[in-house]
Design a protein around this motif. Structure first.
Motif, PDB file in Angstrom:
ATOM      1  N   ASN A  30      -4.314  25.464 -26.347  1.00 56.64           N
ATOM      2  CA  ASN A  30      -3.211  26.121 -25.646  1.00 56.64           C
ATOM      3  C   ASN A  30      -2.843  27.419 -26.362  1.00 56.64           C
ATOM      4  OD1 ASN A  30      -1.173  26.491 -23.758  1.00 56.64           O
ATOM      5  ND2 ASN A  30       0.231  25.096 -24.773  1.00 56.64           N
ATOM      6  N   ASN A  31      -2.767  27.367 -27.677  1.00 52.73           N
ATOM      7  CA  ASN A  31      -2.446  28.564 -28.458  1.00 52.73           C
ATOM      8  C   ASN A  31      -3.532  29.629 -28.356  1.00 52.73           C
ATOM      9  OD1 ASN A  31      -0.005  27.498 -29.317  1.00 52.73           O
ATOM     10  ND2 ASN A  31      -0.888  26.600 -31.162  1.00 52.73           N
ATOM     11  N   LYS A  32      -4.752  29.200 -28.072  1.00 54.23           N
ATOM     12  CA  LYS A  32      -5.865  30.132 -27.893  1.00 54.23           C
ATOM     13  C   LYS A  32      -5.995  30.597 -26.435  1.00 54.23           C
ATOM     14  CE  LYS A  32      -7.428  30.039 -32.103  1.00 54.23           C
ATOM     15  NZ  LYS A  32      -7.281  31.207 -32.936  1.00 54.23           N
ATOM     16  N   LYS A  33      -5.025  30.185 -25.601  1.00 49.71           N
ATOM     17  CA  LYS A  33      -4.988  30.530 -24.170  1.00 49.71           C
ATOM     18  C   LYS A  33      -6.162  29.938 -23.386  1.00 49.71           C
ATOM     19  CE  LYS A  33      -2.337  34.816 -24.848  1.00 49.71           C
ATOM     20  NZ  LYS A  33      -1.225  34.177 -25.375  1.00 49.71           N
ATOM     21  N   LYS A  34      -6.653  28.819 -23.862  1.00 43.16           N
ATOM     22  CA  LYS A  34      -7.702  28.082 -23.143  1.00 43.16           C
ATOM     23  C   LYS A  34      -7.018  26.895 -22.462  1.00 43.16           C
ATOM     24  CE  LYS A  34     -11.304  29.775 -26.026  1.00 43.16           C
ATOM     25  NZ  LYS A  34     -12.701  29.745 -26.165  1.00 43.16           N
ATOM     26  N   TYR A  35      -6.249  27.236 -21.434  1.00 45.33           N
ATOM     27  CA  TYR A  35      -5.345  26.278 -20.808  1.00 45.33           C
ATOM     28  C   TYR A  35      -6.072  25.160 -20.066  1.00 45.33           C
ATOM     29  CZ  TYR A  35      -2.199  30.080 -21.917  1.00 45.33           C
ATOM     30  OH  TYR A  35      -1.507  31.048 -22.580  1.00 45.33           O
ATOM     31  N   ASN A  36      -7.181  25.458 -19.428  1.00 41.28           N
ATOM     32  CA  ASN A  36      -7.902  24.402 -18.708  1.00 41.28           C
ATOM     33  C   ASN A  36      -8.447  23.359 -19.670  1.00 41.28           C
ATOM     34  OD1 ASN A  36      -7.669  25.168 -15.903  1.00 41.28           O
ATOM     35  ND2 ASN A  36      -8.891  26.945 -16.451  1.00 41.28           N
ATOM     36  N   LEU A  37      -8.950  23.797 -20.805  1.00 41.58           N
ATOM     37  CA  LEU A  37      -9.428  22.861 -21.821  1.00 41.58           C
ATOM     38  C   LEU A  37      -8.273  22.015 -22.351  1.00 41.58           C
ATOM     39  CD1 LEU A  37     -12.258  24.532 -23.649  1.00 41.58           C
ATOM     40  CD2 LEU A  37     -11.580  22.276 -24.325  1.00 41.58           C
ATOM     41  N   SER A  38      -7.158  22.663 -22.589  1.00 35.61           N
ATOM     42  CA  SER A  38      -5.963  21.968 -23.060  1.00 35.61           C
ATOM     43  C   SER A  38      -5.527  20.914 -22.042  1.00 35.61           C
ATOM     44  CB  SER A  38      -4.843  22.979 -23.305  1.00 35.61           C
ATOM     45  OG  SER A  38      -3.700  22.340 -23.788  1.00 35.61           O
ATOM     46  N   TYR A  39      -5.539  21.298 -20.773  1.00 34.59           N
ATOM     47  CA  TYR A  39      -5.150  20.379 -19.700  1.00 34.59           C
ATOM     48  C   TYR A  39      -6.055  19.142 -19.697  1.00 34.59           C
ATOM     49  CZ  TYR A  39      -4.238  18.700 -14.958  1.00 34.59           C
ATOM     50  OH  TYR A  39      -3.921  17.920 -13.870  1.00 34.59           O
ATOM     51  N   ILE A  40      -7.351  19.347 -19.797  1.00 37.82           N
ATOM     52  CA  ILE A  40      -8.303  18.226 -19.782  1.00 37.82           C
ATOM     53  C   ILE A  40      -8.042  17.284 -20.964  1.00 37.82           C
ATOM     54  CG2 ILE A  40     -10.743  17.632 -20.123  1.00 37.82           C
ATOM     55  CD1 ILE A  40     -11.345  20.256 -18.495  1.00 37.82           C
ATOM     56  N   LEU A  41      -7.806  17.848 -22.139  1.00 36.46           N
ATOM     57  CA  LEU A  41      -7.542  17.019 -23.317  1.00 36.46           C
ATOM     58  C   LEU A  41      -6.233  16.230 -23.174  1.00 36.46           C
ATOM     59  CD1 LEU A  41      -8.690  19.544 -26.023  1.00 36.46           C
ATOM     60  CD2 LEU A  41      -9.618  17.235 -25.728  1.00 36.46           C
TER      61      LEU A  41
END
Length: 160
Positions: free
Chosen positions: A67-78
Motif C-alpha cells: 500500500n505504501n508503495k502504491k501497489k494497491y491491487n496487490l495490497s487488496y489481494i493480500l
C-alpha cells in the motif's frame, strides 16, 4: 539492528515452534523495513507466509508495505487473503496481536483504505460501517475512520 537480525536468523535455523519461526520472519522483515531494503522486506514476509500460511499478521504487514508503495491491487489481494484465513475461534498461537488476530480491525482498516484507491467505494464504505460498530481502543483507527468514511460518502455522492 544487524545484530538483532543475526540473532533472529540463528533462532530460525535452530528450529522452533511454528509460531516462533513465522513471527521471527515477520520481525526480520520489519527490521529491513527500517533499513529500506525492499527485496528483503518482501522476501522475509513471504517466508513467514510460506512457513505458516495462517499468519495473518504477515499478510497484513506485507499488504501495508505494498500500500505504501502504491501497489494497491496487490495490497487488496493480500488483505482479502488474510481475511479468508481468519479462524472461527481465536487461534492457539504463542504470539497474538489483538488488532490482527482477535478483532481483525487492522486488516479491515487497511482494506478500507485500499478500496478507495482501487475505486471499490461501496465496499470501502461498507467496511467503514462495519468498523464503526466495534473499533475498540485502537486510537489510530478511531481517529482516521470518520475521515475515510467521509471520502467514500463524498465520492459516492458525486457518482450518484
Amino acid at each position: 539492528m544487524m545484530l538483532l537480525m543475526t540473532i533472529i536468523k540463528e533462532l530460525i535455523l535452530g528450529g522452533g515452534y511454528l509460531d516462533e519461526v513465522s513471527v521471527s520472519y515477520v520481525r526480520i522483515a520489519e527490521c529491513y523495513t527500517y533499513l529500506n531494503e525492499n527485496e528483503k522486506i518482501v522476501y522475509y514476509f513471504m517466508e513467514a507466509i510460506n512457513f505458516d500460511p495462517t499468519n495473518i499478521e504477515a499478510y497484513g504487514k506485507l499488504a501495508i508495505y505494498y500500500n505504501n508503495k502504491k501497489k494497491y491491487n496487490l495490497s487488496y489481494i493480500l488483505l482479502k487473503t488474510a481475511l479468508s484465513k481468519i479462524p472461527k475461534e481465536i487461534p492457539n498461537k504463542l504470539f497474538l496481536y489483538k488488532d490482527y488476530y482477535i478483532k481483525y480491525n487492522k486488516i479491515y482498516y487497511e482494506l478500507s483504505v485500499v478500496c478507495y484507491y482501487i475505486k471499490l467505494y461501496k465496499q470501502g464504505l461498507s467496511i467503514c460501517n462495519f468498523l464503526e460498530q466495534d473499533v475498540g481502543s485502537n486510537l489510530y483507527i478511531n481517529y482516521n475512520l470518520p475521515k475515510i468514511k467521509k471520502f467514500y460518502t463524498d465520492k459516492l455522492n458525486i457518482i450518484n
